[in-house]
Structure formats: structure tokens, C-alpha cells
Motif scaffolding. Structure first.
Motif, PDB file in Angstrom:
ATOM      1  N   UNK A 206      31.721  17.724 -54.984  1.00 30.41           N
ATOM      2  CA  UNK A 206      30.496  17.207 -55.592  1.00 30.41           C
ATOM      3  C   UNK A 206      29.794  16.279 -54.608  1.00 30.41           C
ATOM      4  N   UNK A 207      28.557  16.573 -54.286  1.00 31.66           N
ATOM      5  CA  UNK A 207      27.775  15.682 -53.420  1.00 31.66           C
ATOM      6  C   UNK A 207      27.309  14.493 -54.250  1.00 31.66           C
ATOM      7  N   UNK A 208      26.766  13.499 -53.603  1.00 25.37           N
ATOM      8  CA  UNK A 208      26.266  12.325 -54.314  1.00 25.37           C
ATOM      9  C   UNK A 208      25.165  12.699 -55.300  1.00 25.37           C
ATOM     10  N   UNK A 209      24.289  13.600 -54.886  1.00 20.29           N
ATOM     11  CA  UNK A 209      23.180  14.023 -55.746  1.00 20.29           C
ATOM     12  C   UNK A 209      23.707  14.747 -56.995  1.00 20.29           C
ATOM     13  N   UNK A 210      24.676  15.626 -56.802  1.00 19.71           N
ATOM     14  CA  UNK A 210      25.261  16.335 -57.945  1.00 19.71           C
ATOM     15  C   UNK A 210      25.994  15.372 -58.877  1.00 19.71           C
ATOM     16  N   UNK A 211      26.709  14.412 -58.294  1.00 19.40           N
ATOM     17  CA  UNK A 211      27.435  13.437 -59.113  1.00 19.40           C
ATOM     18  C   UNK A 211      26.462  12.601 -59.933  1.00 19.40           C
ATOM     19  N   UNK A 212      25.339  12.205 -59.338  1.00 17.81           N
ATOM     20  CA  UNK A 212      24.337  11.446 -60.097  1.00 17.81           C
ATOM     21  C   UNK A 212      23.767  12.284 -61.233  1.00 17.81           C
ATOM     22  N   UNK A 213      23.566  13.567 -60.971  1.00 20.67           N
ATOM     23  CA  UNK A 213      23.044  14.469 -62.004  1.00 20.67           C
ATOM     24  C   UNK A 213      24.015  14.578 -63.176  1.00 20.67           C
ATOM     25  N   UNK A 214      25.309  14.713 -62.883  1.00 21.25           N
ATOM     26  CA  UNK A 214      26.296  14.874 -63.938  1.00 21.25           C
ATOM     27  C   UNK A 214      26.624  13.553 -64.642  1.00 21.25           C
TER      28      UNK A 214
ATOM     29  N   UNK B  23      27.810  16.193 -73.789  1.00 24.80           N
ATOM     30  CA  UNK B  23      28.179  17.614 -73.885  1.00 24.80           C
ATOM     31  C   UNK B  23      27.399  18.453 -72.879  1.00 24.80           C
ATOM     32  N   UNK B  24      26.118  18.182 -72.706  1.00 24.25           N
ATOM     33  CA  UNK B  24      25.291  18.933 -71.752  1.00 24.25           C
ATOM     34  C   UNK B  24      25.767  18.667 -70.328  1.00 24.25           C
ATOM     35  N   UNK B  25      26.036  17.399 -70.029  1.00 20.69           N
ATOM     36  CA  UNK B  25      26.513  17.060 -68.671  1.00 20.69           C
ATOM     37  C   UNK B  25      27.852  17.730 -68.384  1.00 20.69           C
ATOM     38  N   UNK B  26      28.739  17.718 -69.377  1.00 20.33           N
ATOM     39  CA  UNK B  26      30.048  18.337 -69.191  1.00 20.33           C
ATOM     40  C   UNK B  26      29.935  19.846 -69.027  1.00 20.33           C
ATOM     41  N   UNK B  27      29.094  20.486 -69.820  1.00 13.31           N
ATOM     42  CA  UNK B  27      28.875  21.929 -69.675  1.00 13.31           C
ATOM     43  C   UNK B  27      28.312  22.260 -68.294  1.00 13.31           C
ATOM     44  N   UNK B  28      27.344  21.452 -67.831  1.00 13.45           N
ATOM     45  CA  UNK B  28      26.778  21.675 -66.494  1.00 13.45           C
ATOM     46  C   UNK B  28      27.837  21.505 -65.411  1.00 13.45           C
ATOM     47  N   UNK B  29      28.665  20.479 -65.544  1.00 15.83           N
ATOM     48  CA  UNK B  29      29.722  20.245 -64.564  1.00 15.83           C
ATOM     49  C   UNK B  29      30.707  21.411 -64.529  1.00 15.83           C
ATOM     50  N   UNK B  30      31.146  21.858 -65.680  1.00 17.92           N
ATOM     51  CA  UNK B  30      32.124  22.948 -65.738  1.00 17.92           C
ATOM     52  C   UNK B  30      31.547  24.253 -65.197  1.00 17.92           C
ATOM     53  N   UNK B  31      30.298  24.540 -65.495  1.00 11.54           N
ATOM     54  CA  UNK B  31      29.696  25.767 -64.956  1.00 11.54           C
ATOM     55  C   UNK B  31      29.489  25.649 -63.447  1.00 11.54           C
ATOM     56  N   UNK B  32      29.162  24.452 -62.967  1.00  8.29           N
ATOM     57  CA  UNK B  32      29.033  24.246 -61.521  1.00  8.29           C
ATOM     58  C   UNK B  32      30.385  24.474 -60.827  1.00  8.29           C
ATOM     59  N   UNK B  33      31.452  23.952 -61.410  1.00  7.17           N
ATOM     60  CA  UNK B  33      32.779  24.118 -60.810  1.00  7.17           C
ATOM     61  C   UNK B  33      33.222  25.583 -60.831  1.00  7.17           C
ATOM     62  N   UNK B  34      32.884  26.299 -61.898  1.00  6.76           N
ATOM     63  CA  UNK B  34      33.236  27.724 -61.971  1.00  6.76           C
ATOM     64  C   UNK B  34      32.527  28.518 -60.878  1.00  6.76           C
ATOM     65  N   UNK B  35      31.279  28.152 -60.590  1.00  6.04           N
ATOM     66  CA  UNK B  35      30.538  28.840 -59.526  1.00  6.04           C
ATOM     67  C   UNK B  35      31.043  28.432 -58.142  1.00  6.04           C
ATOM     68  N   UNK B  36      31.588  27.221 -58.027  1.00  3.93           N
ATOM     69  CA  UNK B  36      32.002  26.707 -56.715  1.00  3.93           C
ATOM     70  C   UNK B  36      33.245  27.380 -56.166  1.00  3.93           C
ATOM     71  N   UNK B  37      34.176  27.731 -57.030  1.00  6.21           N
ATOM     72  CA  UNK B  37      35.358  28.417 -56.531  1.00  6.21           C
ATOM     73  C   UNK B  37      36.664  27.881 -57.075  1.00  6.21           C
ATOM     74  N   UNK B  38      37.717  28.528 -56.639  1.00  7.05           N
ATOM     75  CA  UNK B  38      39.067  28.275 -57.143  1.00  7.05           C
ATOM     76  C   UNK B  38      39.557  26.860 -56.827  1.00  7.05           C
ATOM     77  N   UNK B  39      39.354  26.419 -55.600  1.00  8.23           N
ATOM     78  CA  UNK B  39      39.861  25.105 -55.191  1.00  8.23           C
ATOM     79  C   UNK B  39      39.177  23.980 -55.970  1.00  8.23           C
ATOM     80  N   UNK B  40      37.906  24.130 -56.230  1.00  9.26           N
ATOM     81  CA  UNK B  40      37.180  23.109 -56.978  1.00  9.26           C
ATOM     82  C   UNK B  40      37.674  23.035 -58.426  1.00  9.26           C
ATOM     83  N   UNK B  41      37.949  24.181 -59.002  1.00  8.92           N
ATOM     84  CA  UNK B  41      38.497  24.207 -60.368  1.00  8.92           C
ATOM     85  C   UNK B  41      39.883  23.577 -60.396  1.00  8.92           C
TER      86      UNK B  41
END
Length: 183
Positions: free
Chosen positions: A43-51, A59-77
Motif C-alpha cells: 500500500x502506497x501512502x496515497x492508497x493508505x490515505x484513501x482507505x 464498510x466501503x473502505x474495507x470493501x475497497x481495501x479487500x478488492x485492491x488486495x485481491x487485484x494486487x496478488x497472492x503475496x499482498x493477500x
């Protein structure tokens, strides 16, 4: 189901994690900060501020975070699950994907969980073994073996502390120390 990836597990756990009252705002913030500070490539600083934006609902922030991590890859999850374990261990143990893994017949998980279990033989078995060891030690202490009769006995008794617990081995070694010089 035993070869489930962390991304697959996150997809399975997302409805549970985003349920009302599962994660507090503080826990989500701690998880985001850990993913940002310890793993800035996740997570970059900008992404962390967004979440962490307090204007959006949790709930919206958590959903966005989880979908971002799913797109990022296995290690991030995987790092998300590590952070979730650190900051919300009771919730981590109740995840649906963990229950699915525990209920599967995966031998790797079974062997790992059995290594820390105690014997179910009961206290009488322990006392019987302890009594046998103490009795043998007293027998050797009160009636030392004749060195002329069995010359190999001292060598066997010298290696017996390797087999017997280290607390008992101190007494056996002390008993044999004075006679080992003659071998």
C-alpha cells in the motif's frame, strides 16, 4: 479445497469480514498502517490515505481495501492475513476459510496440530513411569553393580542419561563419576 490460495481465501472471507461489527475502525486502521509502513510496496501512502478516509463508511473502505488486495496478488493477500492475525486474532480464528481448511482432510494441518497435544494416558501412567525411573535409580545407588562381574555395564549406564530425562541423568552421572576413572 486444500490447495486454496490466499486470494481465494480472501474472496471467500470478504462477506464475513465486511459484516456489521466484525472489524472496528481501529483494527482496520492498524491493518492499513501495517500494510503501508512495514510493506510500502503493498500500500502506497496515497492508497493508505484513501482507505483510512474517515468521510467514507468503514464498510466501503474495507470493501475497497479487500478488492485492491485481491487485484494486487497472492503475496499482498498473505500479508493482509498476517496483519489480521496480529490485530484481530479472535476474528482471524473464526474466518470461514480457516474452518474450511480445518475441516478438510489435509494431513499437513493434522500433523501440525497433534505435535503440541499431551498424551491422554492419564496421570497414573506418568506416575508409573516416574516410579520405575526412581526405583531403578535407587536400586543402582543402594546396590552398585560389581565391576568384575559385568564390565560392559558401566558403559551402558554411562549412555543411559542420553535416553533418560536430563534431571535424572545428573544423578546417574554423579553416581558413575567416581568409578569411571577405572575404565
Amino acid at each position: 479445497m486444500t490447495d486454496q490460495t490466499y486470494c481465494d481465501r480472501l474472496v471467500q472471507d470478504t462477506p464475513f469480514l465486511t459484516g456489521h461489527g466484525r472489524l472496528s475502525e481501529q483494527q482496520v486502521d492498524r491493518i492499513i498502517l501495517q500494510l503501508n509502513r512495514y510493506y510500502p510496496q503493498i500500500l502506497t501512502n496515497k492508497e493508505a490515505e484513501k482507505f483510512r478516509n474517515p468521510k467514507a463508511s468503514l464498510r466501503v473502505r474495507l470493501c475497497d481495501l479487500l478488492s485492491h488486495l485481491q487485484r494486487s496478488g497472492e503475496r499482498d493477500c498473505q500479508e493482509f492475513y498476517r496483519a489480521l492475525y496480529i490485530h484481530a486474532q479472535p476474528l482471524h480464528s473464526r474466518l470461514p476459510s480457516r474452518h474450511a481448511l480445518q475441516n478438510s482432510d489435509c494431513t499437513e494441518l493434522d500433523s501440525g496440530s497433534q505435535s503440541g497435544e499431551l498424551s491422554n494416558r492419564g496421570p497414573m501412567s506418568f506416575l508409573a513411569g516416574l516410579g520405575l525411573a526412581v526405583g531403578l535409580a535407587l536400586l543402582l545407588y543402594c546396590y552398585p553393580p560389581d565391576p568384575k562381574g559385568l564390565p560392559g555395564t558401566r558403559r551402558v549406564l554411562g549412555f543411559s542419561p542420553v535416553i533418560i530425562d536430563r534431571h535424572v541423568s545428573r544423578y546417574l552421572l554423579a553416581f558413575l563419576a567416581d568409578d569411571l576413572g577405572g575404565l
